[in-house]
Design an enzyme around this catalytic site. Structure first.
Site: not given
Lengths: 428, 428
Positions: A18, A20-22, A86, A177, A306, A322
């Site tokens: 992954g 993403g941010f992590g 995966v 939003e 997440d 995030a």
């Protein structure tokens, strides 16, 4: 600046699933480590998800909030980016299946995130698209812009109004939003461009099952957010659980809201990679990790972002945002770096540092809380603007986003109002 | 700034089919006319087609070269934009069918342009995508970027090289521009980002059936274009007609070029709307119009742009380029404006003013001819840059494109390298 082959003989293998941010922050924390790091993502880009709703509502182009993973990480010579999906994780054999290829690992960091969920009503998905990927955002943009085009083609007033009715389900930050930018699209951006109706006759409703908007915020700010939305023209329904969704509208129990366009911002479920581990999951499908984010009983295997279910000392969950994913990535990256140096001593448990929460509502309208500080309206909006520009990855993107926003602010225009594909079939 | 209903009682109806350069300039020329004008397009945007290859090669984002038609024309109160697909034209009844709706007209301007053609080899289409719409450009971008991703996943050297071989079929300006930007993508933009190969090992071949590149240009410039391309690293094959294309490569007679990515820039055919008229067509399917661009025998019906077959006094055809389409749109718009005022006198025939030709090859490489003036290399490239920025519609787009180009120039980077969707299935 040439591309040497990876010298992989014998170096320990760190596999990160992954981007993403992590996953990205874990990878960066391992820059310079004497290891062979592989970052796997099924997409070629890192996505700045907090601004995805702006792509969905035609304010930003997709390329302004995404950057190719291998470009971000090009200077990290110990790291290979692979675009793979995966399909299985074998913790006993310490390897991960990506279709026809196995990837072996010594350390594994799972950061595959979350997807949207319809709470057992998957039949709603075709009528109420959700917003998680760039594809989702572009498909929502297409739906929203084509709804106005359909209204221009429609002669019957009642059917035309159905094309001009928008319902957003879910009063969290994404829902708030989306509703705020949709009403601005109708009232300002598109004003004067149609000949058979006034775009300001569009209606935007925000529907929330719980008693208030932005449940994670201070109740005072929930109330301010509601009032700011209503001032912009959004109709807010709280305590209103959705009981049915179809192509023509939404049911709130007995009440029917006719609308051709329904957007789903209500539910999140963990990535399916969690279920491949055979580890304990919470009810949202997230992996219950140890206090060092390790998977119980599997040394060197971590779940972050997440997909991780982490509880704070006061018993409250670490939120799926995030900054939390970034902090977990840094924590795990640092721990692996130490273990690579042979330091296997137990580490202090992961601690989430709450940097505050921010949600924007519209032009000069937002809410924010930092510790005991509460902001709303213009001051919150300015903070929101600065924070989001600052955290966007890549100088080029920052510049492009600033230009887009400055332009949109002064002109009420949006640059990304392009629908690919051709006219939709006329339906009855 | 409100949206009044269209007051249509009795005013003459002008129907324009197509929102490209031709249709748009006809519409603008009729601003202020006492008529009820309808512009129909199956897409919601005007596209700056001369820069489409830059979207295909990830230099520009789709939104930088397109603008919503109804936004461009929002101030023209006598005009309605409809997003519809034309399915039939009935010249006898003076009406046009758009699926379930008929549109009646007093004047009709047909500007539906051209599409790509495979010269009777439609079976090549899935293996060699062509470039005509934004969707085409985004799908080619996806193919090109994923080819590099596939190469990174591939362990077998021969199969990996097949993913790194690119063939562009057709040595006109689109083919030259595609080949030049592809080689720069491989040699500069992606350099250093892969771990299993050097991106500079990618090969780009440009294949042309005729004896030289850029057949519409002075032979001196054709030669200069070839040498500039070869200096960048493109292998150019002229006099080499393609005899077969499949998923693994291209046949030039006996010779086989293995390549997983083949792009088609060889053929153009007129829009199918031409065949709906029952009017005489040339062999490319274009409508043979009178010298005032009218369809023979049908007063008030005009064909302009790439769909019109127009011959110059010297017997040569008017080329299918944006300036020609614009000039035809202005000519026909002005004629209709006069006829709306009751002036039915015959007009002087349409005369194409050749403003010159420009093709870019790469960074600081281009060729240009204006009348007797011939330019190549850096001077031609600077002219090309200024002309294209100037003609891009919309100040916002001009600014965004300049920023993108300045950025790309200094850094060799490209902002639009985002692939939507997930990893491709591994194939064998």
């Amino acid at each position: 600046m040439s591309d040497p082959p990876v010298a992989d003989a014998g170096r320990p293998r760190v596999l990160i699933l992954g981007g993403g941010f992590g996953g990205l922050s874990a990878a960066r924390r391992l820059a310079g480590a004497d290891a062979q790091i592989t970052l796997v993502d099924r997409r070629n880009h890192h996505l700045f998800q907090p601004l995805l709703y702006q792509v969905a509502t035609a304010s930003l182009s997709a390329t302004s909030i995404a950057a190719p993973l291998r470009h971000i990480l090009r200077r990290q010579r110990n790291l290979t980016v692979l675009m793979e999906e995966v399909t299985a994780v074998d913790l006993a054999a310490r390897r991960v299946d990506c279709g026809s290829r196995w990837l072996d690992y010594d350390w594994l960091v799972i950061a595959t995130g979350a997807t949207h969920a319809y709470f057992g009503h998957d039949e709603w998905a075709p009528f109420a698209p959700a917003l998680k990927t760039l594809d989702d955002a572009q498909s929502i943009r297409r739906r929203v812009l084509l709804a106005f085009e359909q209204a221009e083609r429609e002669d019957d007033p009642e059917r035309r109004q159905a094309w001009l009715n928008f319902v957003v389900v879910g009063g969290g930050s994404t829902g708030v939003e989306l509703a705020g930018t949709l009403i601005e699209l109708a009232r300002h951006t598109l004003r004067g461009e149609f000949r058979h109706f006034d775009s300001r006759s569009a209606s935007v409703r925000l529907v929330e099952a719980g008693p208030r908007l932005l449940a994670g915020y201070d109740p005072v700010l929930s109330d301010k957010a509601r009032r700011q939305l209503e001032r912009l023209g959004v109709q807010v329904h709280t305590g209103a659980p959705v009981t049915a969704i179809d192509a023509a509208g939404v049911n709130l129990g007995e009440r029917r809201l006719p609308a051709r366009t329904v957007l789903w911002a209500a539910g999140v479920a963990a990535s399916s990679v969690g279920t491949m581990l055979g580890a304990p999951l919470d009810k949202a499908g997230r992996v219950r990790v140890d206090e060092d984010l390790g998977v119980p009983g599997h040394a060197g295997v971590f779940v972050i972002g997440d997909l991780a279910s982490v509880v704070r000392p006061d018993g409250s969950p670490v939120p799926g945002v995030a900054p939390a994913a970034k902090q977990m990535g840094e924590y795990v990256g640092a721990m692996i770096a130490r273990q690579l140096h042979g330091d296997d001593r137990p580490q202090p448990p992961f601690r989430y540092r709450d940097a505050g929460s921010l949600a924007t509502i519209g032009r000069m309208a937002a809410v924010a809380q930092f510790g005991k500080l509460r902001l709303s309206g213009l001051p919150a909006w300015i903070v929101w603007l600065l924070v989001h520009i600052y955290f966007l990855i890549g100088f080029r993107n920052r510049l492009a986003v600033m230009l887009d926003w400055a332009w949109a602010y002064w002109t009420h225009q949006r640059q990304a109002r392009i629908v690919s594909g051709t006219a939709p079939p006329r339906d009855d």
